[in-house]
Design an enzyme around this catalytic site. Structure first.
Site, PDB file in Angstrom:
ATOM      1  CB  SER A  63      -0.896   0.019   1.237  1.00  0.00           C
ATOM      2  OG  SER A  63      -1.528   1.279   1.393  1.00  0.00           O
ATOM      3  CE1 TYR A 110      -3.801  -2.536   4.884  1.00  0.00           C
ATOM      4  CE2 TYR A 110      -3.376  -0.229   4.358  1.00  0.00           C
ATOM      5  CZ  TYR A 110      -3.654  -1.525   3.951  1.00  0.00           C
ATOM      6  OH  TYR A 110      -3.777  -1.801   2.612  1.00  0.00           O
TER       7      TYR A 110
END
Length: 252
Positions: free
Chosen positions: A128, A141
């Protein structure tokens, strides 16, 4: 680009929004796709039902993959938590790291011996942009995805000269069911760009075909990631608006 026809791939997160699209595209390119998820993937040639967050199940899965021919491992499965870290709890923190980082490392370790023996193979980790630009309220995350980027770089160096490609793809926000209603509100408040999942799937498959090393989707995000590496204090100030927006959602 190398032809994918006849290759055998293992795809985690195969029943998810992005995983389903990837399975369909890979099969269309002639790849035999084995999906891994907690439920059967509808677009795969076969599915292994497994829970990547369960240590015993992960060990059994790793043993199973070590004993079968795997040309391409695609670590796509992921979990995302958005909110104050102190509200996440120990179990959900551990769950996020298990799925986002521990499982990709364990499965990569399981298939690399056979790839080394053949002198060919590819490991694809879907990270990501938040791994390069750690976002507030996506703390665990972001840090897990930063770890996945580090895993990809270290593994690429470890396997250099052995015929094995290690591909890391860092999408920005994607319009899938992965986003909770709260995340959707945050994205609307901050005018965060979200890409169509079909386009992201196309970019990932193209990266697999090219055996690319590092792909980051989104020019502004790439520039922001470079700035964060060089001048993080500038990015701190740049994220002030996002922090304010997030805090408004959690009344803190």
């Amino acid at each position: 680009m190398l032809p994918l026809d006849g290759r055998r791939a293992v795809l985690t997160g195969a029943a998810g929004g992005l995983g389903t699209l990837l399975a369909a595209r890979l099969r269309a390119a002639g790849v035999h796709v084995t999906g891994i998820d907690r439920i059967a993937g509808t677009r795969c040639n076969e599915t292994i039902v497994s829970d990547l967050a369960d240590r015993t199940a992960l060990a059994a899965l790793a043993d199973r993959l070590a004993d079968r021919h795997v040309d391409i491992l695609l670590n796509v499965a992921g979990l995302q938590y958005f909110g104050p870290i102190d509200e996440q709890g120990v179990e959900r923190i551990a769950l996020g790291y298990a799925v986002n980082l521990v499982a990709p490392a364990a499965l990569a370790a399981a298939v690399t011996p056979q790839m080394i023996a053949r002198g060919d193979g590819q490991i694809v980790n879907i990270g990501s942009v938040m791994g390069a630009i750690p976002f507030p309220y996506f703390t665990t995350y972001s840090s897990a995805k930063a770890g996945l980027k580090g895993l990809s770089q270290a593994l690429r160096r470890e396997l250099r000269g052995r015929g094995i490609a290690v591909t890391h793809v860092a999408p920005r926000a994607v319009r899938t069911g992965f986003n909770t209603p709260t995340i959707e509100r945050f994205m609307a408040l901050t005018k965060m760009t979200a890409d169509a999942p079909d386009g992201v799937a196309d970019r990932i498959v193209a990266a697999v075909e090219r055996r690319a090393s590092d792909i980051s989707i989104g020019l502004p995000e790439r520039l922001f990631a470079q700035l964060n590496a060089l001048l993080p204090a500038v990015v701190d100030r740049g994220l002030a608006g996002q922090i304010t927006a997030a805090r408004s959602l959690f009344a803190r």
